[in-house]
Design an enzyme around this catalytic site. Structure first.
Site, PDB file in Angstrom:
ATOM      1  N   ARG A  88       0.845  -1.194   0.000  1.00  0.00           N
ATOM      2  CA  ARG A  88       0.000   0.000   0.000  1.00  0.00           C
ATOM      3  C   ARG A  88       0.879   1.243   0.000  1.00  0.00           C
ATOM      4  O   ARG A  88       2.097   1.162   0.183  1.00  0.00           O
ATOM      5  CB  ARG A  88      -0.911   0.021   1.251  1.00  0.00           C
ATOM      6  CG  ARG A  88      -0.120   0.057   2.541  1.00  0.00           C
ATOM      7  CD  ARG A  88      -0.901   0.567   3.727  1.00  0.00           C
ATOM      8  NE  ARG A  88      -0.175   0.328   4.983  1.00  0.00           N
ATOM      9  CZ  ARG A  88       0.836   1.042   5.432  1.00  0.00           C
ATOM     10  NH1 ARG A  88       1.311   2.050   4.728  1.00  0.00           N
ATOM     11  NH2 ARG A  88       1.419   0.755   6.587  1.00  0.00           N
ATOM     12  N   GLY A  90       1.903   4.997   1.750  1.00  0.00           N
ATOM     13  CA  GLY A  90       2.103   5.400   3.143  1.00  0.00           C
ATOM     14  C   GLY A  90       3.325   4.755   3.765  1.00  0.00           C
ATOM     15  O   GLY A  90       3.993   3.926   3.153  1.00  0.00           O
ATOM     16  N   THR A  93       2.682   1.898  10.131  1.00  0.00           N
ATOM     17  CA  THR A  93       1.583   2.069  11.067  1.00  0.00           C
ATOM     18  C   THR A  93       1.431   0.816  11.919  1.00  0.00           C
ATOM     19  O   THR A  93       2.080  -0.201  11.673  1.00  0.00           O
ATOM     20  CB  THR A  93       0.262   2.433  10.355  1.00  0.00           C
ATOM     21  OG1 THR A  93      -0.656   2.943  11.328  1.00  0.00           O
ATOM     22  CG2 THR A  93      -0.357   1.251   9.630  1.00  0.00           C
ATOM     23  N   HIS A  95      -1.438  -1.854  13.869  1.00  0.00           N
ATOM     24  CA  HIS A  95      -2.811  -2.354  14.023  1.00  0.00           C
ATOM     25  C   HIS A  95      -2.855  -3.250  15.244  1.00  0.00           C
ATOM     26  O   HIS A  95      -1.886  -3.963  15.528  1.00  0.00           O
ATOM     27  CB  HIS A  95      -3.249  -3.176  12.810  1.00  0.00           C
ATOM     28  CG  HIS A  95      -3.238  -2.410  11.524  1.00  0.00           C
ATOM     29  ND1 HIS A  95      -3.884  -1.214  11.369  1.00  0.00           N
ATOM     30  CD2 HIS A  95      -2.663  -2.685  10.327  1.00  0.00           C
ATOM     31  CE1 HIS A  95      -3.702  -0.774  10.131  1.00  0.00           C
ATOM     32  NE2 HIS A  95      -2.957  -1.649   9.485  1.00  0.00           N
ATOM     33  N   MET A 161      -4.522   6.063   7.195  1.00  0.00           N
ATOM     34  CA  MET A 161      -5.025   5.533   5.925  1.00  0.00           C
ATOM     35  C   MET A 161      -3.875   5.220   4.988  1.00  0.00           C
ATOM     36  O   MET A 161      -2.859   5.915   4.973  1.00  0.00           O
ATOM     37  CB  MET A 161      -5.955   6.545   5.243  1.00  0.00           C
ATOM     38  CG  MET A 161      -7.236   6.743   5.999  1.00  0.00           C
ATOM     39  SD  MET A 161      -8.378   7.851   5.172  1.00  0.00           S
ATOM     40  CE  MET A 161      -9.666   7.872   6.417  1.00  0.00           C
ATOM     41  N   GLY A 173      -6.871   0.290   3.328  1.00  0.00           N
ATOM     42  CA  GLY A 173      -7.912   1.240   3.717  1.00  0.00           C
ATOM     43  C   GLY A 173      -7.557   2.087   4.914  1.00  0.00           C
ATOM     44  O   GLY A 173      -6.551   2.791   4.907  1.00  0.00           O
ATOM     45  N   CYS A 191       3.567   6.735  10.631  1.00  0.00           N
ATOM     46  CA  CYS A 191       3.467   7.300   9.282  1.00  0.00           C
ATOM     47  C   CYS A 191       4.729   8.067   8.895  1.00  0.00           C
ATOM     48  O   CYS A 191       4.725   8.861   7.956  1.00  0.00           O
ATOM     49  CB  CYS A 191       2.243   8.194   9.145  1.00  0.00           C
ATOM     50  SG  CYS A 191       0.743   7.369   9.675  1.00  0.00           S
TER      51      CYS A 191
END
Length: 231
Positions: A88, A90, A93, A95, A161, A173, A191
């Site tokens: 993706r 970016g 990050t 989760h 995102m 997403g 990020c």
């Protein structure tokens, strides 16, 4: 144009398995588009929206910098976390439990062919959802996602995102911090942006938040923005 979106809440699922599942759905849509072009047919392309909660995991986007992960392999293991480099946009990050992750896998040709508009609509769905809890979420210029108190020394990110799109089909997403343990963000430069804090709905409101209710609100706003119908 098929504006119906098949909703799947897959509960708690390992990041890698979910990524593979996303890839399967993504490929199934792309395959229909290729067939339509080749055979000059007009088969409808499906759209999907996955809700998921991941066990502790750090993911790094294509343009991300490995130095933004502040843990060694052994330290990751000690924290019960995994790490993946993924496809993706970016940077890095996190989760984990208490975070609502949404993966819209859409054929944008069913809606509009504009990636910029797509990202802004994702942000808007979250901003409108937060507003229902009296949390003022905003955009930060040049930084995708949803923030609070931008332009002040207290700027903090509440929703990250990162998306991938090919042949106008999307994957990956957003990740909204609802009741997440924010301590896990201390192990990365979120990020890739130094000096910016992260927050959650729990922290902002001073109480635990009903995640099922938040999901319902996100879907309602998403449906209006995209003029879509979930089933």
């Amino acid at each position: 144009m098929n504006k119906k979106i098949h909703l799947q809440d897959i509960g708690t699922k390992d990041y890698k398995s979910t990524w593979e599942y996303q890839e399967e759905l993504f490929k199934s849509i792309v395959d229909v588009k290729i067939q339509n072009r080749r055979d000059e047919t007009h088969l409808e392309t499906p759209n999907y929206f996955l809700f998921v909660e991941h066990p502790h995991v750090y993911t790094l986007g294509k343009s991300g910098d490995m130095s933004n992960l502040l843990l060694s392999e052994k330290q990751l293991e000690a924290k019960g976390a995994t790490f993946y480099k993924i496809n993706r946009g970016g940077d890095i990050t996190y989760h984990g439990p208490g975070q609502i992750v949404g993966y819209p896998i859409l054929d944008l040709e069913n809606f509009f062919t504009d990636i910029h508009k797509y990202l802004r609509f994702l942000e808007e769905a979250i901003i409108l959802t937060l507003a229902e809890y009296n949390i003022i979420g905003v955009r930060s210029e040049g930084e995708t996602g949803v923030w609070i108190d931008v332009g002040t020394p207290f700027a903090r990110k509440i929703c990250a995102m990162g998306v991938r799109a090919s042949r106008w089909v999307t994957m990956h997403g957003f990740a909204l911090n609802v009741n997440a343990d924010l301590g896990y963000f201390d192990n990365i430069i979120p990020c890739g942006i130094k000096g910016k804090a992260v927050t959650s709905m729990h922290v902002e409101l001073g109480q635990e938040v009903n995640e099922h209710e938040v999901k319902e609100k996100i879907l309602n706003h998403f449906a209006v923005l995209f003029e879509a119908q979930f089933f």
